[in-house]
Enzyme design. Structure first.
Site, PDB file in Angstrom:
ATOM      1  N   CYS A 232       0.852  -1.194   0.000  1.00  0.00           N
ATOM      2  CA  CYS A 232       0.000   0.000   0.000  1.00  0.00           C
ATOM      3  C   CYS A 232       0.883   1.239   0.000  1.00  0.00           C
ATOM      4  CB  CYS A 232      -0.874  -0.039   1.255  1.00  0.00           C
ATOM      5  SG  CYS A 232      -1.802   1.462   1.559  1.00  0.00           S
TER       6      CYS A 232
ATOM      7  N   CYS B  82      -6.376  -1.349   8.412  1.00  0.00           N
ATOM      8  CA  CYS B  82      -5.368  -0.302   8.214  1.00  0.00           C
ATOM      9  C   CYS B  82      -5.004   0.255   9.588  1.00  0.00           C
ATOM     10  CB  CYS B  82      -5.952   0.796   7.329  1.00  0.00           C
ATOM     11  SG  CYS B  82      -4.984   2.312   7.336  1.00  0.00           S
TER      12      CYS B  82
ATOM     13  N   GLN C  90     -10.811  18.367   9.722  1.00  0.00           N
ATOM     14  CA  GLN C  90      -9.435  17.852   9.798  1.00  0.00           C
ATOM     15  C   GLN C  90      -9.446  16.393  10.272  1.00  0.00           C
ATOM     16  OE1 GLN C  90      -6.386  18.866   9.103  1.00  0.00           O
ATOM     17  NE2 GLN C  90      -6.591  21.070   8.680  1.00  0.00           N
TER      18      GLN C  90
ATOM     19  N   GLU D 157     -16.005  31.653   2.965  1.00  0.00           N
ATOM     20  CA  GLU D 157     -15.890  30.292   2.421  1.00  0.00           C
ATOM     21  C   GLU D 157     -16.794  30.205   1.189  1.00  0.00           C
ATOM     22  OE1 GLU D 157     -14.487  27.102   2.984  1.00  0.00           O
ATOM     23  OE2 GLU D 157     -15.841  26.529   1.363  1.00  0.00           O
TER      24      GLU D 157
ATOM     25  N   CYS E 157      -1.129  22.984   3.998  1.00  0.00           N
ATOM     26  CA  CYS E 157      -0.773  21.566   3.899  1.00  0.00           C
ATOM     27  C   CYS E 157       0.159  21.368   2.702  1.00  0.00           C
ATOM     28  CB  CYS E 157      -2.025  20.711   3.762  1.00  0.00           C
ATOM     29  SG  CYS E 157      -3.056  21.209   2.385  1.00  0.00           S
TER      30      CYS E 157
HETATM   31  N1  SAH Z   1     -10.330  26.230   7.749  1.00  0.00           N
HETATM   32  C1  SAH Z   1     -11.184  25.087   7.563  1.00  0.00           C
HETATM   33  C2  SAH Z   1     -11.209  24.545   6.127  1.00  0.00           C
HETATM   34  C3  SAH Z   1      -9.902  24.419   5.407  1.00  0.00           C
HETATM   35  S1  SAH Z   1     -10.019  23.517   3.879  1.00  0.00           S
HETATM   36  C4  SAH Z   1     -10.828  23.987   8.560  1.00  0.00           C
HETATM   37  O1  SAH Z   1      -9.762  23.985   9.149  1.00  0.00           O
HETATM   38  O2  SAH Z   1     -11.664  23.086   8.750  1.00  0.00           O
HETATM   39  C5  SAH Z   1     -10.025  24.804   2.691  1.00  0.00           C
HETATM   40  C6  SAH Z   1     -11.401  25.414   2.448  1.00  0.00           C
HETATM   41  O3  SAH Z   1     -11.226  26.461   1.469  1.00  0.00           O
HETATM   42  C7  SAH Z   1     -12.432  24.470   1.860  1.00  0.00           C
HETATM   43  O4  SAH Z   1     -13.586  24.498   2.686  1.00  0.00           O
HETATM   44  C8  SAH Z   1     -12.762  25.050   0.469  1.00  0.00           C
HETATM   45  O5  SAH Z   1     -14.128  24.930   0.110  1.00  0.00           O
HETATM   46  C9  SAH Z   1     -12.390  26.512   0.662  1.00  0.00           C
HETATM   47  N2  SAH Z   1     -12.022  27.253  -0.570  1.00  0.00           N
HETATM   48  C10 SAH Z   1     -11.230  26.821  -1.583  1.00  0.00           C
HETATM   49  N3  SAH Z   1     -11.054  27.795  -2.504  1.00  0.00           N
HETATM   50  C11 SAH Z   1     -11.741  28.885  -2.053  1.00  0.00           C
HETATM   51  C12 SAH Z   1     -11.930  30.198  -2.550  1.00  0.00           C
HETATM   52  N4  SAH Z   1     -11.380  30.585  -3.687  1.00  0.00           N
HETATM   53  N5  SAH Z   1     -12.676  31.050  -1.825  1.00  0.00           N
HETATM   54  C13 SAH Z   1     -13.248  30.665  -0.635  1.00  0.00           C
HETATM   55  N6  SAH Z   1     -13.097  29.423  -0.117  1.00  0.00           N
HETATM   56  C14 SAH Z   1     -12.361  28.543  -0.815  1.00  0.00           C
END
Ligand code: SAH
Length: 402
Positions: free
Chosen positions: A13, A90, A214, A264, A339
């Protein structure tokens, strides 16, 4: 030192790229990666180890394989070559998740549900996604069925599964029309609740069948509390929480800040975020459903008073236009969670040209046994010219800002 004993399929894997290292060596490797990539950044803090090194995932995704004799087994999808490696357990999943995976395989044989074959484009069940609340131990099972197949998961199948595992509080079936393993937009609740609830830093958050949450719950608490500490928020601050998903970071930050604006683009995530604020009786937060770039431009023209920004973009990072508008809105502090160090460095380089000085960085091991690193960088607005220049690596040049 090799540590392959933790998993019986680690050789086949490719989910765990660091399976040949023990945990201390993995941390050293990741800290070293951070040191090389952020090599002239002022202050690199020590990487935060994961509280759990195995069985840390709150989400498991299984595909299924059928042998010639009709025996069905749970398997792990390998995105590199679109194959599936049979796996009875896993080591990154919890034992409960692995037990449900095995039982679903057995029920598929009983109810004659065929695993979807990506190469022949035949079969019904594309994937099974399990989501688990680490607070309550409750679990949601999401069956992703092929959009073209007539038969999905029946209520009898769902009832039998729920009777076997008392912690299974929600069973949802969806159809996927794209060639993916991820759920479509048409969920049907076959059993129990629509949401799960988990806690982060004593606050409660809903988890929907397709929302972002997360993966490593306990380490997420460390990640978010450090990001909020890096922003040194006070009640004088108005915080922009950009790429806010279901509002987790903004809601946690709202306890320290005067006001939070979360932006968002995903409508369902914003609905969950509003629900989350209500669940926690938070009133000093507002949610905007918009593209971050477009919203930032609007703020720029409104002459908004944002004093701190917390950015948590997806792997592609932020757009150039977003960062330029942000720097014109000119919050004193920016905390950037990422990330993907490549796009983070690219964006930091632009922010440093716009007068932001990176003060410190810290890595978080969100995914032990894999090569992934989550990093937080804290920047402050600096009028002087002696701010730190972010080093250029050839790798970064391949990922240009939009
Ligand atoms: N901060 C949150 C989510 C992070 S993931 C947490 O920790 O749970 C990244 C997020 O960015 C996703 O929900 C995705 O839908 C959003 N996203 C991606 N591109 C975007 C954009 N151009 N404008 C606004 N949101 C966006």
């Amino acid at each position: 030192m090799s540590d392959k004993s933790y998993c019986s399929v680690s050789k086949k894997c490719n989910g765990c790229q660091l399976s040949n290292m023990d945990y201390q060596r993995q941390l050293k490797y990741k800290q070293n990666e951070m040191r090389i990539r952020f090599n002239r950044l002022l202050n690199l803090e020590k990487i935060t180890p994961s509280p759990l090194t195995l069985h840390y995932r709150n989400k498991a995704q299984f595909v299924f394989r059928e042998d010639k004799d009709g025996k069905i087994s749970p398997a792990i999808y390998q995105s590199s070559d679109r194959t599936a490696v049979k796996c009875r357990g896993c080591a990154l999943h919890t034992e409960k998740q692995n037990a449900v995976g095995l039982e679903v395989a057995r029920l598929m044989e009983k109810y004659r549900i065929k695993p979807y074959d990506m190469h022949r484009e035949r079969g019904t069940l594309r994937s099974l996604i399990l989501r688990e609340s680490f607070e309550s131990g409750n679990m949601m099972a999401v069956f992703v069925c092929d959009g073209r197949s007539k038969f999905g998961i029946s209520e009898a199948f769902a009832t039998e599964l729920s009777e076997k595992f008392s912690y299974l509080k929600s069973i949802i079936t969806t159809k996927s029309t794209s060639n993916k393993l991820t759920p479509g937009d048409n969920p049907k609740v076959l059993f129990g609740e629509e949401h799960l609830i988990d806690t982060l830093l004593s606050l409660r958050f809903v988890i929907s069948y397709n929302s972002f949450f997360q993966i490593n719950t306990r380490q997420t608490e460390n990640l978010y509390s450090t990001a909020i500490d890096f922003a040194s928020l006070t009640k004088e601050d108005t915080v922009l929480d950009a790429y806010s998903g279901t509002g987790t970071i903004g809601i946690i930050a709202s306890e320290k800040a005067g006001k939070v604006i979360s932006v968002e683009q995903n409508e369902n995530a914003v609905k969950d975020a509003i629900l989350n604020a209500k669940l926690n009786n938070i009133e000093n937060i507002s949610f905007v459903c918009d593209d971050s770039e477009r919203y930032m431009k609007k703020l720029e023209h409104e002459d908004a008073k944002i004093t701190a920004a917390i950015l948590d973009p997806p792997r592609a990072g932020c757009s150039k236009s977003f960062l330029m508008s942000l720097s014109r809105v000119a919050p004193k502090k920016i905390v950037y969670i990422s990330c993907n160090i490549d796009t983070q460095l690219r964006d930091l380089r632009l922010l440093s040209k716009c007068g932001y000085k990176p003060l410190k960085a810290q890595g978080f091991d969100m995914f032990p046994y894999t090569k992934h690193i989550e990093s937080i960088v804290c920047l402050s607005r600096d009028k002087s010219d002696d701010y730190v220049r972010i080093p250029v690596h050839t790798k970064d040049l391949q990922t240009k800002a939009n």
